[in-house]
Design an enzyme around this catalytic site. Structure first.
Site, short mmCIF file in Angstrom:
data_model
loop_
_atom_site.label_atom_id
_atom_site.label_comp_id
_atom_site.label_asym_id
_atom_site.label_seq_id
_atom_site.Cartn_x
_atom_site.Cartn_y
_atom_site.Cartn_z
N GLY A 1 -3.47 19.61 21.21
CA GLY A 1 -3.37 18.17 21.09
C GLY A 1 -3.91 17.46 22.33
O GLY A 1 -4.27 18.09 23.32
N ASP B 1 3.55 28.68 15.44
CA ASP B 1 4.20 27.63 14.66
C ASP B 1 5.60 27.45 15.26
O ASP B 1 6.47 28.32 15.10
CB ASP B 1 4.28 28.05 13.19
N ALA C 1 4.32 17.99 18.35
CA ALA C 1 5.12 16.97 17.65
C ALA C 1 4.35 16.46 16.44
O ALA C 1 3.12 16.59 16.37
CB ALA C 1 5.45 15.80 18.59
N THR D 1 9.31 9.11 23.40
CA THR D 1 8.57 7.93 23.01
C THR D 1 9.40 6.66 23.09
O THR D 1 10.63 6.72 23.09
CB THR D 1 8.08 8.11 21.55
N ASP D 2 8.73 5.52 23.11
CA ASP D 2 9.42 4.23 23.07
C ASP D 2 9.99 3.95 21.68
O ASP D 2 10.80 3.03 21.51
CB ASP D 2 8.49 3.10 23.47
N TYR E 1 10.52 8.41 12.49
CA TYR E 1 9.92 9.07 13.64
C TYR E 1 10.80 8.87 14.88
O TYR E 1 11.10 9.84 15.60
CB TYR E 1 8.52 8.49 13.89
N LYS F 1 12.79 11.77 17.21
CA LYS F 1 12.57 11.94 18.66
C LYS F 1 13.87 11.75 19.44
O LYS F 1 14.10 12.44 20.44
CB LYS F 1 11.50 10.96 19.14
#
Length: 305
Positions: free
Chosen positions: A10, A50, A74, A115-116, A138, A142
């Site tokens: 990624g 995986d 992710a 994340t925000d 989502y 998280k």
């Protein structure tokens, strides 16, 4: 120091791998779901993994016995998380629990990306001590992963970031690359005016991760660009830096897009903790875009489409 990177194919995983490849005191194992390593020039060993398969995760952690596991794997497609909830939970929550199980065996530290979207976007920008309240699936996954780490008893560091952009090999287009490619083809793009946040050059976060593992930091750190700006204004800046037609950028509001997942609107991060404790200076929007432009010119990215 021995390090495993999950999700190494990624955008962030590639940047962290590239940065560690420039160091001499790290033995790194790259892992991702794909059959091959996208960064052929990186000297590190690669293992197809995986992270939702518990036995495979335990096996590779026990075999390699890392000091640090950097989790860059992710499911980040916010709208698809609404549509594929079971898969989103497996990849964003159960996979983290698998890493926790492995780290308990070897005593490895987990550096995890968040994340925000764990916040509702009503009162940003947020510090590390704010109480989360996710409004999308989502964001819920998280936050669940964060909670799993904090309750696990393993050594961990959670890095919260947002609006990551940058250049990588065979990556899913991020906001800036998507916009550049469309404007280059003289295609109009719709960009929201009511979503506020900190656009973040991925290189800055990769460097922050290096500082985390070097300094053996634990806890939660916000890492994001220094400018709090709307997506629309950021898009205008990008068009200016890349000398593209900004008139093709059409302002819309979030309700106009009718997206499956709700977005935090007034978001953003306060990064004083990372800046003061680790001496990191995060780039502003225009600075980051100029860095990306130089990278793109060296890579020949714009000539590939």
């Amino acid at each position: 120091m021995r390090v495993i990177i999950t999700g190494s194919n990624g955008l962030l995983g590639q940047k962290v791998a590239s940065l560690l490849a420039q160091e001499t005191d790290y033995e790194v194992l790259l892992t991702s779901i794909e059959r091959e390593n996208f960064q052929k020039e990186i000297r590190f060993d690669y293992y197809q993994l995986d992270v939702t398969e518990r036995s495979d995760v335990k096996g590779i952690i026990k075999s390699f016995c890392p000091d640090v596991i950097i989790n860059c794997a992710a499911f980040t497609n916010v709208d698809e998380c609404e549509n594929q909830r079971e898969f989103a939970w497996r990849l964003n929550v159960d996979a983290v629990k698998n890493l926790i199980i492995g780290s308990r065996i070897t005593g490895s530290k987990i550096v995890h990306m968040s994340t925000d979207y764990i916040f509702d976007g009503k009162n940003g920008p947020y510090s590390e001590s704010e109480v989360p309240n996710p409004i999308s699936y989502y964001g819920r996954t998280k936050l669940a992963a964060e909670n799993a780490l904090q309750e696990s008893g393993v050594t961990f560091c959670i890095i919260r970031t947002m609006i990551l952009y940058g250049l990588g090999k065979l990556i899913r287009p991020n906001f800036v690359l998507w916009m550049i490619k469309n404007l280059q083809k003289n295609l109009p793009v719709k960009v929201v005016t009511d979503q506020i946040g900190n656009p973040t050059l991925v290189d800055d976060v990769a460097y922050g991760i290096l500082k985390i593992i070097r300094g053996k930091r634990t806890g939660i750190y916000n890492m994001a660009g220094s400018d709090l700006i709307s997506r629309f204004d950021f898009a205008k800046k990008a068009a200016e830096v890349f000398e593209l037609n900004a008139s093709l950028i059409k302002p819309v509001t979030t309700p106009d897009l009718a997206q499956p997942a709700p977005r935090p609107l007034k978001s953003g991060f306060i990064c004083f903790k990372a800046e003061s404790e680790m001496g990191i200076k995060f780039l502003g929007a225009e600075e980051g875009l100029h860095v990306l432009k130089r990278q793109i010119e060296l890579d020949g990215f714009l000539n590939k489409f």
